[in-house]
Design an enzyme around this catalytic site. Structure first.
Site, short mmCIF file in Angstrom:
data_model
loop_
_atom_site.label_atom_id
_atom_site.label_comp_id
_atom_site.label_asym_id
_atom_site.label_seq_id
_atom_site.Cartn_x
_atom_site.Cartn_y
_atom_site.Cartn_z
N LYS A 177 94.27 52.49 70.54
CA LYS A 177 92.86 52.51 70.16
C LYS A 177 92.16 53.73 70.78
CE LYS A 177 92.82 47.42 70.02
NZ LYS A 177 92.13 46.20 70.52
N TYR A 209 90.44 44.19 60.86
CA TYR A 209 89.90 43.12 61.71
C TYR A 209 89.17 42.05 60.91
CZ TYR A 209 91.14 45.45 66.09
OH TYR A 209 91.83 46.00 67.15
N ASN A 227 90.88 47.53 75.45
CA ASN A 227 92.22 47.11 75.89
C ASN A 227 93.33 48.00 75.31
OD1 ASN A 227 92.28 46.20 73.28
ND2 ASN A 227 92.38 44.03 73.79
N HIS A 240 96.69 47.82 70.00
CA HIS A 240 96.82 46.68 69.08
C HIS A 240 98.29 46.49 68.72
CE1 HIS A 240 96.39 44.11 65.55
NE2 HIS A 240 97.30 44.90 65.00
N GLU A 273 99.23 44.78 57.83
CA GLU A 273 98.74 45.94 58.60
C GLU A 273 99.56 47.20 58.31
OE1 GLU A 273 97.06 43.02 62.14
OE2 GLU A 273 98.75 44.34 62.57
P1 IDP Z 1 94.76 40.87 70.45
O1 IDP Z 1 94.42 42.32 70.27
O2 IDP Z 1 95.36 40.61 71.80
O3 IDP Z 1 95.61 40.33 69.33
P2 IDP Z 1 92.53 39.38 69.28
O4 IDP Z 1 92.05 38.06 69.77
O5 IDP Z 1 93.26 39.40 67.98
O6 IDP Z 1 93.38 40.07 70.45
O7 IDP Z 1 91.25 40.32 69.17
C1 IDP Z 1 91.33 41.56 68.52
C2 IDP Z 1 90.60 42.60 69.34
O8 IDP Z 1 89.21 42.30 69.32
C3 IDP Z 1 90.98 42.62 70.82
O9 IDP Z 1 92.14 43.39 71.07
C4 IDP Z 1 89.74 43.22 71.46
O10 IDP Z 1 89.74 44.64 71.34
C5 IDP Z 1 88.64 42.66 70.59
N1 IDP Z 1 88.06 41.44 71.17
C6 IDP Z 1 88.57 40.20 71.14
N2 IDP Z 1 87.79 39.33 71.79
C7 IDP Z 1 86.74 40.05 72.25
C8 IDP Z 1 85.56 39.72 73.01
O11 IDP Z 1 85.33 38.58 73.38
N3 IDP Z 1 84.72 40.75 73.28
C9 IDP Z 1 84.94 42.03 72.86
N4 IDP Z 1 86.03 42.38 72.15
C10 IDP Z 1 86.91 41.41 71.85
MG MG Z 2 95.15 39.97 67.30
#
Ligand code: IDP
Ligand code: MG
Length: 148
Positions: free
Chosen positions: A9, A49, A112, A115, A126
């Protein structure tokens, strides 16, 4: 054999972690079958997303993903989807295990860095979304020393 979609990202690119992150997948023994970089448009970001479109963080997430370059990768291997998720670690860097990418470099939920597809259906979706041109087919001589 599976193929998974992995994407560094904008925060990972901004922080100069591209080679560090890419190298971990390479050294693990996964096979690189797709690689490119782009500043994603809003359409592809929203499609990627879509499952999160009702969540309060969705607008911020789209703004973040479209804010700068991402690195799009396709990695192939036995159980590649689960293997990549293990290398990546838990969503929130503060909870992610040391040794994982998010555990070693992350302190946040939103920022983070990476992805990874979470299931075969999402991987197929995807990969088609980010690599409409298709993936590379090649003979990986290293593979003979990765799988017995
Ligand atoms: P993942 O990337 O570990 O699969 P997901 O729950 O699918 O996590 O969420 C997708 C992305 O959305 C996350 O990687 C993060 O960047 C963002 N995200 C998820 N939850 C939050 C939140 O509570 N606050 C801000 N960003 C979030
Ligand atoms: Mg995810």
């Amino acid at each position: 054999m599976e193929t998974t979609y992995v994407m560094i990202k904008p925060d990972g690119v901004q922080r100069g972690l591209v080679s560090e992150i890419l190298g971990r997948f390479e050294r693990k023994g996964l096979k690189l079958v797709g690689l490119k970089s782009m500043v994603p448009g809003e359409d592809v970001a929203r499609a990627h997303y879509d499952v999160h479109k009702e969540r309060p963080f969705f607008p911020g997430l789209i703004k973040f993903i479209t804010s700068g370059p991402v690195v799009c990768m396709a990695w192939e291997g036995v159980d590649a989807i689960a293997v990549a998720r293990k290398l990546i670690g838990a969503t929130n860097g503060r909870q992610a295990e040391p040794g994982t990418i998010r555990g070693d470099f992350g302190m946040d939920m939103g920022f983070n860095m990476i992805h990874g597809s979470d299931a075969p259906e999402t991987a197929a979706f995807e990969l088609g979304l980010w690599f409409p041109e298709g993936l590379m087919s090649w003979d990986n001589t290293m593979g003979a020393w990765v799988y017995e």
